[in-house]
Design a protein around this motif. Structure first.
Motif, mmCIF file in Angstrom:
data_model
loop_
_atom_site.group_PDB
_atom_site.id
_atom_site.type_symbol
_atom_site.label_atom_id
_atom_site.label_comp_id
_atom_site.label_asym_id
_atom_site.label_seq_id
_atom_site.Cartn_x
_atom_site.Cartn_y
_atom_site.Cartn_z
ATOM 1 N N TYR A 196 -64.654 -43.198 24.898
ATOM 2 C CA TYR A 196 -63.872 -43.145 23.660
ATOM 3 C C TYR A 196 -63.087 -44.435 23.440
ATOM 4 N N LYS A 256 -57.115 -48.540 19.901
ATOM 5 C CA LYS A 256 -55.687 -48.487 19.575
ATOM 6 C C LYS A 256 -55.009 -47.262 20.168
ATOM 7 N N GLU A 316 -64.561 -46.690 20.945
ATOM 8 C CA GLU A 316 -64.467 -46.297 19.542
ATOM 9 C C GLU A 316 -63.063 -46.464 18.978
ATOM 10 N N ASN A 317 -62.060 -46.184 19.780
ATOM 11 C CA ASN A 317 -60.685 -46.160 19.272
ATOM 12 C C ASN A 317 -59.725 -46.802 20.273
#
Length: 335
Positions: free
Chosen positions: A91, A97, A94-95
Protein backbone atom coordinates in the motif's frame (compact mmCIF):
# COMPACT_ATOMS: atom_id res chain seq x y z
CA UNK A 1 1.22 -0.48 35.91
CA UNK A 2 -0.32 2.03 33.54
CA UNK A 3 0.23 1.29 29.84
CA UNK A 4 -0.58 3.79 27.10
CA UNK A 5 -0.86 1.82 23.85
CA UNK A 6 -1.35 3.30 20.41
CA UNK A 7 -3.16 1.07 17.92
CA UNK A 8 -5.35 -1.01 20.26
CA UNK A 9 -7.96 -1.55 17.53
CA UNK A 10 -5.21 -3.11 15.44
CA UNK A 11 -4.02 -6.70 15.32
CA UNK A 12 -0.99 -6.52 17.61
CA UNK A 13 -2.28 -3.71 19.81
CA UNK A 14 -5.45 -5.65 20.58
CA UNK A 15 -3.55 -8.76 21.62
CA UNK A 16 -1.06 -6.83 23.74
CA UNK A 17 -3.75 -4.77 25.47
CA UNK A 18 -5.83 -7.87 26.23
CA UNK A 19 -2.81 -9.65 27.71
CA UNK A 20 -1.91 -6.67 29.93
CA UNK A 21 -5.50 -6.25 31.08
CA UNK A 22 -5.70 -9.95 31.93
CA UNK A 23 -2.51 -9.50 33.97
CA UNK A 24 -4.15 -6.72 36.00
CA UNK A 25 -2.61 -3.62 34.42
CA UNK A 26 -4.45 -0.45 33.39
CA UNK A 27 -4.49 0.33 29.67
CA UNK A 28 -5.40 3.44 27.74
CA UNK A 29 -5.88 2.56 24.09
CA UNK A 30 -5.38 5.28 21.47
CA UNK A 31 -6.59 4.49 17.94
CA UNK A 32 -7.79 6.45 14.92
CA UNK A 33 -10.07 3.66 13.60
CA UNK A 34 -8.90 4.33 10.04
CA UNK A 35 -10.72 2.54 7.19
CA UNK A 36 -7.56 0.97 5.69
CA UNK A 37 -9.37 -2.33 6.28
CA UNK A 38 -12.65 -3.56 7.77
CA UNK A 39 -13.96 -1.34 10.56
CA UNK A 40 -16.16 -4.27 11.62
CA UNK A 41 -13.02 -6.20 12.55
CA UNK A 42 -11.54 -3.23 14.43
CA UNK A 43 -14.80 -2.64 16.28
CA UNK A 44 -14.95 -6.32 17.27
CA UNK A 45 -11.45 -6.07 18.75
CA UNK A 46 -12.35 -2.95 20.73
CA UNK A 47 -15.52 -4.63 21.97
CA UNK A 48 -13.34 -7.36 23.43
CA UNK A 49 -11.25 -4.81 25.31
CA UNK A 50 -13.98 -2.57 26.73
CA UNK A 51 -15.24 -5.54 28.73
CA UNK A 52 -12.31 -4.87 31.07
CA UNK A 53 -13.04 -2.08 33.60
CA UNK A 54 -9.36 -1.04 33.53
CA UNK A 55 -9.42 -0.29 29.79
CA UNK A 56 -10.16 3.16 28.44
CA UNK A 57 -10.37 3.84 24.68
CA UNK A 58 -9.59 7.17 23.01
CA UNK A 59 -10.46 7.53 19.31
CA UNK A 60 -8.19 10.02 17.55
CA UNK A 61 -5.46 10.14 14.95
CA UNK A 62 -1.79 10.23 15.89
CA UNK A 63 -1.53 13.46 13.92
CA UNK A 64 -3.94 15.06 16.44
CA UNK A 65 -1.19 16.21 18.76
CA UNK A 66 -3.49 18.08 21.15
CA UNK A 67 -5.71 15.05 21.85
CA UNK A 68 -2.71 12.71 22.13
CA UNK A 69 -0.96 14.96 24.65
CA UNK A 70 -4.14 15.57 26.64
CA UNK A 71 -4.65 11.81 26.94
CA UNK A 72 -1.10 11.16 28.17
CA UNK A 73 -1.25 14.07 30.61
CA UNK A 74 -4.46 12.77 32.15
CA UNK A 75 -3.50 9.08 32.18
CA UNK A 76 0.10 9.54 33.43
CA UNK A 77 1.43 6.28 31.94
CA UNK A 78 4.37 4.32 33.28
CA UNK A 79 4.97 2.80 29.84
CA UNK A 80 4.07 3.89 26.30
CA UNK A 81 3.89 1.22 23.60
CA UNK A 82 3.65 2.79 20.15
CA UNK A 83 2.16 0.24 17.76
CA UNK A 84 -0.15 2.41 15.64
CA UNK A 85 1.10 2.96 12.11
CA UNK A 86 0.06 2.92 8.52
CA UNK A 87 0.89 -0.70 7.77
CA UNK A 88 1.29 -2.64 4.56
CA UNK A 89 4.35 -2.78 2.33
CA UNK A 90 2.43 -2.77 -0.96
CA UNK A 91 0.00 0.00 0.00
CA UNK A 92 2.97 2.33 0.51
CA UNK A 93 3.44 2.27 -3.26
CA UNK A 94 -0.09 3.63 -3.75
CA UNK A 95 -0.42 6.12 -0.91
CA UNK A 96 2.96 7.16 0.53
CA UNK A 97 1.50 10.25 2.21
CA UNK A 98 -0.44 8.05 4.64
CA UNK A 99 2.93 6.73 5.85
CA UNK A 100 4.38 10.21 6.14
CA UNK A 101 1.42 11.40 8.24
CA UNK A 102 1.16 8.38 10.54
CA UNK A 103 4.62 6.88 10.76
CA UNK A 104 6.64 10.10 10.82
CA UNK A 105 4.46 12.98 12.04
CA UNK A 106 2.38 10.69 14.24
CA UNK A 107 5.47 9.02 15.71
CA UNK A 108 7.05 12.42 16.40
CA UNK A 109 3.91 13.38 18.33
CA UNK A 110 4.29 10.20 20.40
CA UNK A 111 7.94 11.08 21.11
CA UNK A 112 6.88 14.52 22.27
CA UNK A 113 4.15 13.02 24.46
CA UNK A 114 6.66 10.61 26.00
CA UNK A 115 9.04 13.50 26.72
CA UNK A 116 6.31 15.59 28.31
CA UNK A 117 5.05 12.66 30.39
CA UNK A 118 8.59 11.72 31.53
CA UNK A 119 7.60 8.14 30.78
CA UNK A 120 9.54 5.29 32.38
CA UNK A 121 9.92 3.28 29.16
CA UNK A 122 8.94 3.95 25.56
CA UNK A 123 8.56 0.94 23.26
CA UNK A 124 8.23 1.34 19.49
CA UNK A 125 7.15 -1.10 16.77
CA UNK A 126 9.50 -1.23 13.80
CA UNK A 127 9.81 -3.89 11.12
CA UNK A 128 12.10 -6.42 9.50
CA UNK A 129 11.49 -4.48 6.27
CA UNK A 130 14.23 -2.06 7.34
CA UNK A 131 16.79 -4.74 6.44
CA UNK A 132 15.75 -4.50 2.79
CA UNK A 133 17.30 -7.19 0.62
CA UNK A 134 20.13 -7.78 3.07
CA UNK A 135 22.15 -10.74 1.67
CA UNK A 136 23.59 -11.64 5.06
CA UNK A 137 21.55 -14.06 7.13
CA UNK A 138 20.32 -14.20 9.75
CA UNK A 139 19.45 -10.49 10.04
CA UNK A 140 21.22 -9.08 13.07
CA UNK A 141 20.29 -5.82 14.73
CA UNK A 142 23.86 -4.60 14.21
CA UNK A 143 23.60 -5.11 10.41
CA UNK A 144 23.49 -2.08 8.16
CA UNK A 145 19.86 -1.17 7.45
CA UNK A 146 20.19 1.88 5.23
CA UNK A 147 18.76 0.56 1.95
CA UNK A 148 14.97 0.30 2.42
CA UNK A 149 13.04 -0.97 -0.61
CA UNK A 150 9.73 0.75 0.20
CA UNK A 151 8.60 4.01 1.74
CA UNK A 152 6.99 1.96 4.51
CA UNK A 153 10.40 0.57 5.48
CA UNK A 154 11.98 4.02 5.12
CA UNK A 155 9.36 5.55 7.41
CA UNK A 156 10.03 2.95 10.09
CA UNK A 157 13.80 3.39 9.90
CA UNK A 158 13.30 7.14 10.18
CA UNK A 159 11.16 6.58 13.28
CA UNK A 160 13.98 4.57 14.85
CA UNK A 161 16.43 7.40 14.15
CA UNK A 162 14.09 10.05 15.56
CA UNK A 163 13.56 7.96 18.69
CA UNK A 164 17.30 7.60 19.20
CA UNK A 165 17.72 11.37 19.12
CA UNK A 166 15.02 11.78 21.77
CA UNK A 167 16.58 9.08 23.93
CA UNK A 168 19.88 10.98 23.74
CA UNK A 169 18.50 14.50 24.19
CA UNK A 170 15.86 13.82 26.84
CA UNK A 171 17.06 10.54 28.40
CA UNK A 172 13.85 8.68 27.49
CA UNK A 173 14.50 4.94 27.93
CA UNK A 174 13.49 3.51 24.54
CA UNK A 175 13.31 0.05 23.01
CA UNK A 176 12.46 -0.36 19.31
CA UNK A 177 11.53 -3.86 18.24
CA UNK A 178 11.61 -5.16 14.68
CA UNK A 179 8.75 -7.53 13.88
CA UNK A 180 9.00 -10.49 11.49
CA UNK A 181 5.79 -11.51 9.63
CA UNK A 182 3.42 -11.66 12.58
CA UNK A 183 0.29 -13.81 12.13
CA UNK A 184 -2.52 -15.32 14.16
CA UNK A 185 -6.17 -14.85 15.21
CA UNK A 186 -7.60 -11.34 14.78
CA UNK A 187 -5.00 -10.62 12.08
CA UNK A 188 -5.32 -8.07 9.27
CA UNK A 189 -7.33 -8.99 6.15
CA UNK A 190 -4.50 -7.80 3.88
CA UNK A 191 -2.08 -10.36 5.32
CA UNK A 192 -1.30 -13.54 3.40
CA UNK A 193 -2.77 -16.04 5.86
CA UNK A 194 -6.07 -14.18 6.12
CA UNK A 195 -6.32 -13.78 2.34
CA UNK A 196 -5.37 -17.40 1.61
CA UNK A 197 -7.84 -18.94 4.08
CA UNK A 198 -10.67 -16.68 2.95
CA UNK A 199 -10.01 -17.45 -0.73
CA UNK A 200 -9.84 -21.20 -0.12
CA UNK A 201 -13.15 -21.20 1.76
CA UNK A 202 -14.72 -19.28 -1.13
CA UNK A 203 -13.09 -21.63 -3.67
CA UNK A 204 -11.09 -18.77 -5.17
CA UNK A 205 -7.49 -18.64 -6.36
CA UNK A 206 -4.73 -17.64 -3.98
CA UNK A 207 -2.07 -15.35 -5.40
CA UNK A 208 1.46 -16.58 -4.68
CA UNK A 209 4.09 -13.96 -5.43
CA UNK A 210 7.73 -14.53 -6.26
CA UNK A 211 6.69 -17.84 -7.87
CA UNK A 212 6.58 -19.21 -4.32
CA UNK A 213 10.35 -18.96 -3.87
CA UNK A 214 10.29 -16.42 -1.04
CA UNK A 215 10.74 -17.30 2.63
CA UNK A 216 9.63 -15.57 5.81
CA UNK A 217 10.45 -15.81 9.50
CA UNK A 218 6.84 -16.23 10.65
CA UNK A 219 6.09 -15.10 14.23
CA UNK A 220 2.94 -16.22 16.01
CA UNK A 221 1.12 -13.43 17.82
CA UNK A 222 1.29 -14.99 21.31
CA UNK A 223 5.07 -15.31 21.03
CA UNK A 224 5.30 -11.69 19.94
CA UNK A 225 3.21 -10.45 22.86
CA UNK A 226 5.34 -12.48 25.29
CA UNK A 227 8.44 -10.77 23.93
CA UNK A 228 6.95 -7.27 24.16
CA UNK A 229 5.83 -7.85 27.74
CA UNK A 230 9.28 -9.19 28.64
CA UNK A 231 11.08 -6.25 27.01
CA UNK A 232 8.81 -3.69 28.71
CA UNK A 233 10.45 -4.56 32.03
CA UNK A 234 14.01 -4.40 30.65
CA UNK A 235 14.98 -0.72 30.68
CA UNK A 236 17.92 -0.09 28.32
CA UNK A 237 20.97 0.61 30.44
CA UNK A 238 24.63 -0.28 30.79
CA UNK A 239 23.58 -2.63 33.59
CA UNK A 240 22.03 -5.01 31.04
CA UNK A 241 24.30 -4.49 28.04
CA UNK A 242 24.87 -7.78 26.18
CA UNK A 243 28.51 -8.03 25.16
CA UNK A 244 29.24 -8.34 21.46
CA UNK A 245 25.72 -8.29 20.02
CA UNK A 246 23.87 -5.44 21.73
CA UNK A 247 22.52 -2.37 19.97
CA UNK A 248 22.44 -0.40 23.21
CA UNK A 249 23.53 3.10 22.23
CA UNK A 250 26.52 4.79 23.80
CA UNK A 251 24.68 8.10 23.40
CA UNK A 252 21.48 7.38 25.29
CA UNK A 253 19.19 4.68 26.75
CA UNK A 254 18.15 3.27 23.37
CA UNK A 255 18.10 -0.29 22.03
CA UNK A 256 16.82 -2.12 18.94
CA UNK A 257 15.70 -5.76 19.29
CA UNK A 258 14.52 -8.28 16.69
CA UNK A 259 11.39 -10.18 17.66
CA UNK A 260 11.61 -13.30 15.54
CA UNK A 261 12.35 -16.95 16.14
CA UNK A 262 15.11 -17.42 13.58
CA UNK A 263 13.27 -20.30 11.89
CA UNK A 264 12.20 -19.10 8.43
CA UNK A 265 9.83 -21.15 6.29
CA UNK A 266 9.40 -21.18 2.55
CA UNK A 267 6.24 -19.64 1.17
CA UNK A 268 5.22 -22.97 -0.37
CA UNK A 269 5.69 -24.70 2.99
CA UNK A 270 3.36 -22.07 4.43
CA UNK A 271 0.77 -22.74 1.71
CA UNK A 272 1.02 -26.51 2.18
CA UNK A 273 0.50 -26.12 5.93
CA UNK A 274 -2.70 -24.17 5.26
CA UNK A 275 -3.85 -26.82 2.78
CA UNK A 276 -3.23 -29.59 5.29
CA UNK A 277 -5.16 -27.82 8.04
CA UNK A 278 -8.00 -26.82 5.70
CA UNK A 279 -8.15 -30.36 4.32
CA UNK A 280 -8.25 -29.20 0.71
CA UNK A 281 -5.82 -28.06 -1.99
CA UNK A 282 -5.59 -24.39 -2.88
CA UNK A 283 -6.11 -23.09 -6.39
CA UNK A 284 -2.69 -21.56 -6.87
CA UNK A 285 -1.97 -18.58 -9.11
CA UNK A 286 1.78 -18.13 -9.39
CA UNK A 287 2.90 -14.54 -9.93
CA UNK A 288 6.25 -12.72 -10.16
CA UNK A 289 7.67 -10.89 -7.17
CA UNK A 290 6.00 -7.54 -6.55
CA UNK A 291 7.86 -4.26 -6.43
CA UNK A 292 9.23 -3.67 -2.94
CA UNK A 293 9.09 -7.33 -1.87
CA UNK A 294 12.17 -8.90 -0.35
CA UNK A 295 13.21 -12.49 -1.15
CA UNK A 296 13.49 -13.55 2.48
CA UNK A 297 13.46 -12.51 6.10
CA UNK A 298 15.45 -14.34 8.75
CA UNK A 299 15.80 -12.97 12.28
CA UNK A 300 18.71 -13.49 14.57
CA UNK A 301 16.99 -14.01 17.96
CA UNK A 302 20.27 -13.91 19.90
CA UNK A 303 19.80 -10.50 21.52
CA UNK A 304 16.17 -11.16 22.43
CA UNK A 305 17.16 -14.52 23.93
CA UNK A 306 20.02 -12.98 25.91
CA UNK A 307 17.78 -10.23 27.32
CA UNK A 308 14.61 -12.19 28.06
CA UNK A 309 15.66 -15.84 28.23
CA UNK A 310 13.26 -16.93 25.48
CA UNK A 311 12.36 -16.44 21.83
CA UNK A 312 9.38 -17.21 19.57
CA UNK A 313 8.91 -20.96 19.26
CA UNK A 314 5.32 -21.66 18.13
CA UNK A 315 5.43 -23.45 14.78
CA UNK A 316 3.26 -23.06 11.69
CA UNK A 317 1.09 -26.11 12.38
CA UNK A 318 -0.06 -24.77 15.72
CA UNK A 319 -0.23 -21.13 14.66
CA UNK A 320 -2.04 -21.63 11.36
CA UNK A 321 -4.40 -24.09 13.04
CA UNK A 322 -5.33 -21.50 15.67
CA UNK A 323 -5.98 -18.89 12.99
CA UNK A 324 -8.21 -21.18 10.91
CA UNK A 325 -10.23 -22.13 14.00
CA UNK A 326 -10.67 -18.45 14.90
CA UNK A 327 -11.61 -17.44 11.35
CA UNK A 328 -14.25 -20.13 10.99
CA UNK A 329 -15.79 -19.08 14.31
CA UNK A 330 -15.79 -15.33 13.63
CA UNK A 331 -16.21 -15.14 9.86
CA UNK A 332 -19.81 -13.88 9.97
CA UNK A 333 -18.84 -11.04 12.32
CA UNK A 334 -15.88 -9.67 10.39
CA UNK A 335 -16.43 -10.20 6.66
Amino acid sequence: MRYFITGTAGFIGFHLARRLLQDGHEVLGFDGMTPYYSLKLKEARVAGLVQFPSFRPVEAMLEDRETLHAATREFKPDVIVHLAAQAGVRYSLENPKAYLDSNLIGSWNVLEAAREANVGHLLLASTSSVYGANPDIPFRETDKADEPLTFYAASKKAMEAMAHSYAHLYKIPTTAFRFFTVYGPWGRPDMALFKFVKAMIEDQEIEIYGEGKMSRDFTYIDDLVDSIVDLASIIPSEDNRVAGIDTLSHQGPFRIVNIGGGQPAGLMDFVETIEKIMGKPAKRKMLPMQQGDVPRTFASPDLLLALTGRKPEIGLNEGVGAFVEWYLEHRSQID
